[in-house]
Design an enzyme around this catalytic site. Structure first.
Site, PDB file in Angstrom:
ATOM      1  N   ASP A  86       0.858  -1.183   0.000  1.00 19.46           N
ATOM      2  CA  ASP A  86       0.000   0.000   0.000  1.00 19.46           C
ATOM      3  C   ASP A  86       0.893   1.232   0.000  1.00 19.46           C
ATOM      4  OD1 ASP A  86      -2.454  -1.330   0.140  1.00 19.46           O
ATOM      5  OD2 ASP A  86      -2.268  -1.594   2.296  1.00 19.46           O
ATOM      6  N   ASP A 141      -4.449  -3.053   5.606  1.00 19.30           N
ATOM      7  CA  ASP A 141      -4.827  -2.513   6.917  1.00 19.30           C
ATOM      8  C   ASP A 141      -6.326  -2.569   7.190  1.00 19.30           C
ATOM      9  OD1 ASP A 141      -5.724  -0.580   5.192  1.00 19.30           O
ATOM     10  OD2 ASP A 141      -4.394   1.003   5.906  1.00 19.30           O
ATOM     11  N   ASP A 173      -9.068  -6.275   3.432  1.00 17.49           N
ATOM     12  CA  ASP A 173      -7.748  -6.790   3.065  1.00 17.49           C
ATOM     13  C   ASP A 173      -7.509  -8.196   3.606  1.00 17.49           C
ATOM     14  OD1 ASP A 173      -6.704  -4.600   1.622  1.00 17.49           O
ATOM     15  OD2 ASP A 173      -6.309  -3.526   3.483  1.00 17.49           O
TER      16      ASP A 173
END
EC number: 7.2.2.10
Length: 918
Positions: free
Chosen positions: A349, A643, A647
């Site tokens: 990310d 997070d 996910d």
């Protein structure tokens, strides 16, 4: 049927203490009744003294795990090992045959061997226990009117707890506020579909947990929405108590490496038993004493069979994991330590991992084309909003103020004492409002409805009324990605007038958004209006999130070592490429792919182009699964960061699931294999480096143990077949086993990580730990040890009479060979002088202790009797040191030759393969 109103724990000190309400009874009562019974303040929570008072009565919010087996029982259980029992039998036989010296010697040796095994196993268990304490559950709790972030174990009945998406419910709660709340209760009820939750009292039911829709049960997961609840039961007084006890009975599976070590141990045991059986048979046929041959054979089995190998592997992995904690990486599952060294793709990310996640609004564009610059950093009021050189404050500039108002009201974040409680993006908008003196607007509106942000829709909206104008129609505020927000807009604001939104205006806003994005800004659009679909576009805000310090260097190092890095972000293409280019992730030959394009592609097609893709923009967690599958289809070992709740599936599917410690939800952390405490990308590199180092250390002690095992087995076999007297007695063989499985071997497992290891290409996960190169080194070391020891034995036997001196010289020769072999095993590629003789202090202490022990065996009279040794002269020791150092010298020569060959190959242009070339 009579139902008890509540369970009350007796306490002689205070009979009026607050009860623990059962979830069944609490679900039937109104919130006010529950609060009354628990003497709780729903809005302000409990005060600190009341919390302490209740905790003294109810205890901590945790489970009493059944006590471990006493240490003395664990120690006694070591004697159940079949080989130890055989040795005990030989000691008993020695007593019956009145060979008391032998019986005492064997018994002493058994006690030493068993003690070493017990200590190893105890260390292994304790190390694994420490791992289980690394990720303590946390929660948000209201106390003394303030929202606090605290450990779940601190909760007491009557506490007020706030829940949001991704949280694990920390105790049994009676809900009194719930917005679109959906809870996954599969861990408790087995039902896979999330349960919708309400706040109204529920009629008396048949006791089914699923029917208690106003109760959030401890251990369940918040899948959607948010809520507040009052704690009604903690620890063993929660519904999860019984489930937890069943969970404790589950044993952790062994790691692949442990399984391979178990298999290796079994194979070596099989061959060793075969060879030992032949030794006994040949010895008996040659007329040797059958009891002596039996005792030696059993001792040899104890020494030659590396039963401690799996334990040492576990200890090394666990200690390595504890070292990773110091580098801010928590590895939850031991197999991941092995996988880290194989990782050749990292999907990361952007926000908070590659960047700082310290959001600050730096630019505002109003819908009528006005540009404003914003100064100041951090979550505070220090800074100014400047339009055409003038500082604007309050409602001085209506166009800017309306943007700030929308960003402030459509917001769940709170800034208190310069500390953010909430999402960084929302914190940036609150800080902007503080700079203009408009942060009070958040309290001026009463929220009637909420449409929470999700990574799929990429927007959030609220429906409100002004506190002073509640008779007026409701107003909607929306913020989110420009592409999504603009779909709900039909008009735009221009100098106080509301005009129809034309395609020309849309194109203009799109250009401005692209311009801001190409400068590396995260762009948010804001709108307001009477209802969704009839909103007025207000403008754009540009938020900067600078790259983390050191990330660029980490990216460069990883790419050079053959690890491909993919950036996955929900930002626009312009912003994503700008940040990726700044970090060295994106070059002229790189490609970028949007989430929509991922949706339309088949996995087969995506797997063909994914090696060249550096950036996935406007991507959501559901796209991660497809990206993982396409990479794994190409044979990649993938690390994936995440997070959010969504996910979790991708993290489980990845070879290494990496959760964020600061911003990660409980669901995400649970699904992950590793947690980054500081959310920093550099920590992933440190973990990979540590993982490679740990694997190398395991190879080091496997080499040491196997070469010693093979040498001991070969030495006795050759002596028997050549009809020599036994060069080592049973006690001496057991002492060698202690050195082989004891401190010197374990100290190889904590060898400091070689700094060059990160530059080595990822290991193929299919490769066995016993490579051809390692087997060759094991055999070379074994041959040198056997030949050297047999030479000393033959040299001492020239008078054809075996004496204590002969076996002492042979025994000491083998032990010294072992020490030099351990020294050369510290690295498979570097010279001992290059890595530093004293760089591993534990190794120095272990070798020094082993040598001191050997000298005691030679010179201390009581031990001389046990091991049947006699004193050696200084010249004898110098001779043995010179001879036994040969195993280290030959190893150093082999390393030198290998390094020279590798250098020649590099100069010839030979390059290591990497995933980038797939």
């Amino acid at each position: 049927m009579k139902v008890a109103r509540f369970q009350k724990i007796p306490n002689v000190e205070n009979e009026t203490m607050i009860p623990v309400l059962t979830s069944k009874r609490a679900s039937e009562l109104a919130v006010s009744e529950v609060a009354g019974l628990l003497q709780a303040d729903l809005q302000n929570g409990l005060n600190k003294s009341e919390v302490s008072h209740r905790r003294a009565f109810h205890g901590w919010n945790e489970f009493d795990i059944s006590e471990d087996e006493p240490l003395w029982k664990k120690y006694i259980s070591q004697f159940k090992n079949p080989l130890i029992m055989l040795l005990l039998a030989s000691a008993v036989i020695s007593i019956l045959m009145r060979q008391f010296d032998d019986a005492v010697s064997i018994t002493v040796a058994i006690v030493i061997v068993v003690t070493v095994a017990f200590v190893q196993e105890y260390r292994s268990e304790k190390s694994l226990e420490e791992l289980s304490k690394l990720v303590p559950p946390e929660c948000h709790c209201v106390r003394e009117g303030k929202l606090e972030h605290t450990l779940a174990r601190d909760l007491v009945p009557g506490d007020t707890v706030c829940l949001s998406v991704g949280d694990r419910v920390p105790a049994d709660l009676r809900l009194f506020e719930a917005v679109d709340l959906s809870v996954d209760e599969s861990s408790l009820t087995g039902e896979t579909a999330p349960c919708s939750k309400v706040t109204a009292p529920q009629p008396a039911a048949n006791g089914d947990l699923a029917s208690r829709s106003n109760i959030a049960f401890m251990g369940t997961l918040v899948r959607c929405g948010k809520a507040k609840g009052i704690v009604i039961g903690t620890g063993e007084n929660s519904e999860f108590g019984e489930v937890f006890k069943m969970m404790q009975a589950e044993e952790a599976p062994k790691t692949p490496l442990q399984k391979s070590m178990d298999l290796l141990g079994k194979q070596l045991s099989f061959y060793s038993f075969g060879i030992i059986g032949i030794i006994m048979l040949v010895g008996w046929l040659l007329g040797k004493d059958i009891l002596e041959m039996f005792t030696i054979s059993v001792s040899l089995a104890v020494a030659a069979i590396p039963e401690g190998l799996p334990i040492v592997v576990t200890v090394t992995l666990a200690l390595g994991v504890m070292r990773m904690v110091k580098k801010r990486a928590i590895v939850k599952k031991l197999p991941i330590v092995e996988t880290l060294g194989c990782c050749n793709v990292i999907c990361s990310d952007k926000t908070g991992t590659l960047t700082k996640n310290e959001m600050t609004v730096t630019h505002i564009l109003t819908s009528d084309g006005l540009h404003a610059e914003v100064t100041g950093v951090g979550y505070n009021q220090f800074g100014e909003v400047i339009v055409d050189g003038d500082v604007v404050h309050g409602f001085y500039n209506p166009a800017v103020s309306r943007i700030v108002e929308a960003g402030c009201v459509c917001n769940d974040a709170v800034i208190r004492n310069n500390t953010l409680m909430g999402k960084p993006t929302e914190g940036a908008l609150i800080a902007l409002a503080m700079k203009m003196g408009l942060d009070g607007l958040q309290q001026d509106y009463i929220r009637k409805a909420e449409y929470p942000f999700s990574s799929e829709q990429k927007w959030m909206a609220v429906k409100c009324v002004h506190r002073t104008q509640q008779d007026r129609p409701e107003i909607c505020f929306m913020k989110g990605a420009y592409e999504q927000v603009i779909k709900y807009c039909t008009t735009y604001n221009s100098k106080g007038q509301t005009l129809a939104l034309t395609q020309q205006q849309r194109d203009l806003y799109q250009q401005e958004k692209a311009r801001m994005g190409s400068a590396g800004l995260r762009v948010l659009a804001l709108a307001s209006g009477p209802e969704l679909g009839q909103l007025t576009f207000l403008g754009l805000v540009g938020i900067i999130d600078p790259p983390r310090t050191g990330v660029k260097e980490a990216v460069t190092t990883l790419i050079a070592s053959g690890v491909s890095i993919k950036m996955i972000t929900g930002d626009s293409q312009e912003t994503a490429i700008a940040i990726a280019s700044r970090l060295g992730l994106y070059s002229k030959t790189s490609q970028s792919v949007s989430g929509e394009e991922v949706d339309t592609m088949e996995v087969q097609h995506l797997s063909q182009i994914v090696p060249k893709v550096a950036v996935f923009y406007r991507a959501s967690p559901r796209h991660k699964m497809k990206i993982i599958k396409s990479l794994q289809k190409n044979g990649a070992v993938v690390a994936m960061t995440g997070d959010g709740v969504n996910d979790a599936v991708a993290l489980k599917a990845a070879d290494i699931g990496v959760a964020m410690g600061q911003t990660g939800t409980d669901v995400c952390k649970e699904a992950a294999d590793m947690i980054l405490v500081d959310d920093d990308f550099q920590t992933i590199m440190s973990a990979i480096e540590e993982g490679k180092g740990i694997y190398n250390n395991i190879k080091n002690f496997v080499r040491f143990q196997l070469s010693t095992s093979i040498a001991a087995l070969t030495l006795i076999s050759l002596a028997t077949l050549m009809n020599f007297p036994n060069p080592l007695n049973a006690m001496q063989i057991l002492w060698i086993n202690i050195i082989m499985d004891g401190p010197p071997a374990q100290s190889l497992g904590v060898e400091p990580v070689d700094k060059d290891v990160i530059r080595k290409p990822p290991r193929n996960w299919k490769d066995s730990i016993l490579t051809k190169n390692l087997i060759l080194k094991i055999l070379v070391s074994s041959i040198i040890i056997v030949c050297g020891t047999l030479f000393v034995f033959w040299r001492e036997l020239r008078d054809n009479v075996i004496t204590p001196r002969d076996t002492t010289m042979t025994f000491t020769c083998f032990v010294f060979f072992d020490m030099f072999n351990a020294l050369s095993s510290r690295s498979q590629t570097k010279s001992v002088f290059e890595i530093g003789l004293c760089s591993n202090k534990m190794f120095c202490y272990a070798v020094l202790g082993s040598i001191m022990g050997q000298l005691l065996v030679i010179y201390f009279p009581p031990l001389q009797k046990v091991f049947q040794t006699e004193s050696l002269s200084i010249l004898d020791l110098l001779f043995l040191l010179g001879l036994t150092s040969s195993v280290c010298i030959v190893s150093e020569i082999i390393k030198k030759v290998e390094r020279s060959r590798e250098k020649v190959q590099k100069n010839a242009g030979s390059a290591s393969s990497s995933f980038l070339e797939v």
